[in-house]
Write a protein that holds these residues in place. Sequence first.
Motif, mmCIF file in Angstrom:
data_model
loop_
_atom_site.group_PDB
_atom_site.id
_atom_site.type_symbol
_atom_site.label_atom_id
_atom_site.label_comp_id
_atom_site.label_asym_id
_atom_site.label_seq_id
_atom_site.Cartn_x
_atom_site.Cartn_y
_atom_site.Cartn_z
ATOM 1 N N ARG A 1 1.173 -1.372 -0.056
ATOM 2 C CA ARG A 1 0.031 0.063 -0.169
ATOM 3 C C ARG A 1 0.679 1.393 -0.044
ATOM 4 O O ARG A 1 2.382 1.165 0.364
ATOM 5 N N ALA B 1 -0.661 5.622 -9.196
ATOM 6 C CA ALA B 1 -1.555 4.405 -8.544
ATOM 7 C C ALA B 1 -0.523 3.515 -8.330
ATOM 8 O O ALA B 1 -0.266 2.708 -9.403
ATOM 9 N N LEU C 1 -3.392 -2.865 -6.742
ATOM 10 C CA LEU C 1 -5.185 -2.168 -6.796
ATOM 11 C C LEU C 1 -6.290 -2.690 -7.268
ATOM 12 O O LEU C 1 -7.404 -3.717 -6.343
ATOM 13 N N VAL D 1 -9.741 3.013 0.310
ATOM 14 C CA VAL D 1 -8.587 2.138 -0.742
ATOM 15 C C VAL D 1 -7.847 3.754 -1.591
ATOM 16 O O VAL D 1 -7.080 3.685 -1.780
ATOM 17 N N TYR E 1 -4.349 3.016 -2.342
ATOM 18 C CA TYR E 1 -3.693 2.528 -3.037
ATOM 19 C C TYR E 1 -3.309 3.701 -4.929
ATOM 20 O O TYR E 1 -3.310 4.065 -5.619
ATOM 21 N N TYR E 2 -3.978 4.652 -3.971
ATOM 22 C CA TYR E 2 -4.606 6.324 -5.292
ATOM 23 C C TYR E 2 -3.886 8.041 -4.995
ATOM 24 O O TYR E 2 -4.060 7.705 -3.286
ATOM 25 N N PHE F 1 -11.308 3.596 -11.826
ATOM 26 C CA PHE F 1 -10.296 2.893 -10.903
ATOM 27 C C PHE F 1 -9.979 1.444 -12.165
ATOM 28 O O PHE F 1 -9.160 0.579 -12.463
#
Length: 653
Positions: A337, A360, A365, A508, A512-513, A647
Amino acid sequence: MKPLTKSRFKTALECPNKLFFTSKKEFANNKSDDPFMRALASGGFQVEELARLHYPNGVFIDTENFEYDKAFQLTQEALLLENVVIYEAAFQIDGLFIRTDIIVKNGNNIKLIEVKAKSFNPSDENIFVGSRGALVSSWKPYLFDLAFQKYVAQKTFPNLNFEVYLLMADKTKKATIDGLNQLFRIPNNGNPRTDIIKRVHSLEEIGSTVLSEINVDNIVNDIIRNKYKYYENLNFEEAISTFKKAYQEDVYLNWPTQFSSCKNCEFKATALQEEEGLKSGFKYCFSKQLNWTAKEFNKPNAMQIWNFRGKNLMEENRLLMEQLTENDLNIKPEAGRIAPSERQWIQVEKAVNVDTSFHAEKDELKQEMEKWVFPYHFIDFETSTVALPFTAGRKPYEQVAFQFSHHKYNEDGSIEHYSQYINNTAGEFPNFIFARALQTALGNDNGSVFKYATHENSIINAIIIQLEESNEVDKNELISFLKTISQSTSKQAETWEGDRNMIDLCRVVKNYYYNPYTKGSNSIKAVLPSSLNSSDFLKMKYSQPIGNINLTSHNFPSDHIWLQMQGDTVLNPYKILPPLFENWTEIEMEENLSDMENIADGGAALTAYAKLQFTDMTTKERDEITQGLLKYCELDTLAMVMIYEHFRNDVIN
């Protein structure tokens, strides 16, 4: 000569430099425009009116805010009585002025009572002073405010004995009638302190109260005697003298800037506010103390970094992101992560390099998304907590879940606004009906359920506790269902994590982003427009009418288009939600009780639900506000769908 009032004293405690900006209309003040602050203020006025029923037949010192001498003179006259209750009593001496919520005089003894819409539990032994002997930080401003009040009152009348109390919402008490909140109605126009509409005039009319009194005189005396200090370099009387002199002489105190307080300063002006001629107190301080010019103000700085505390950067005058190193953020990578410190550094690098491309962890992800089970259910709750409960049997600030929206994303890519629930019936406690509607919405398959942030899980836990204390015939069934889509919080006696425990889309995003357009914010209000600006897929799809893109809606027509552009930038969909009462005539508007223009944020939704508790609201107005809430909440879950689609189509592919 303008006196140092208690509100100015409180402002100075937050930051002494604010005294220079606070009474000047040319400086932007964003605290006054905050919808949550407005909602809290309304609740405070209502609690104050209920508090006056505890001490009836009081003399109200009815003067304008600026009529200091008149207010004091009327107070002096009232105090000539041997026994008297006074509302808004005024005291002034040596350039200091206060107005108190309630005082109760019996001979030479006076109870000085401050009314607060905050809540407390009387059994908590460490409400104000922690186990280590320091004042609890969240109560510190209130206690110093009370110390200032006692100091001024006692100095004004040294022959009287003042004892200080707080009167607040008691978490252990329950309302005994429906509609307690609406017995004290805030007027659309006029002064909420003087023009509030009261529908009861005695405590007997409401059965009992949800307020309780607590004596804080010893703590207040300790503050005055300097046992507790707000600033280590100022004792209590020195602080009063310093703040008074600066305010009356209109002197900028040049108090050292501090990272956390400057980061949250309400006197920052937006670009639009500056275009309209407003000045920025934030810029004033930084120009004076750190010699910043337009060049520095136009560059990204450390106070914009998500969840960053900026240790020593202020003292070193090294606040620009371009001046930071990885050591400043103490980067600690975590497997699988984006670690919080890594996320901060990604934000810094992209801001410094003017890089607007998203970052990302694609593989991680993708692995996360592969765990999800179709059909996907995106859920958003709208809730309310108020000091004075809407319904009998409820406690102050007890959670009320009045609305949810639910989008369903099917494996074939079709998207349904599958279900929704709203309670718009005045005086009805909705939580158990809400839970049944949620069970109906989610009980037909085993698809993954999504929330955004932790709020929905907290609400489900609160409803479980309410059900356990209830006599609902289906409470065991409802509790079992709610546990399947949630996990226990620290307030629960047992521990659980449901098979369909809601997936936190905000987590999330954090894991991841990162999108530079968010400028560090993880709010859905920031992530949605950022995703739209970064996604060709979303731009192409949502620039078409919803009837053409395999999407259904309960609240918008099939020709509604979600994506609108301003030049090369996508407009935030929350900013283009339709206003309320758009086609109403002037005559119809004059009869409105709600005085609302739009619902585009959580604060407005809170206010709207409170307005729906008006039993005398017309059906037409009730329907209009209901539709506004439904549209706002529908966008919240559609926003989650759009982020998921971003995503799926732009990030992992």
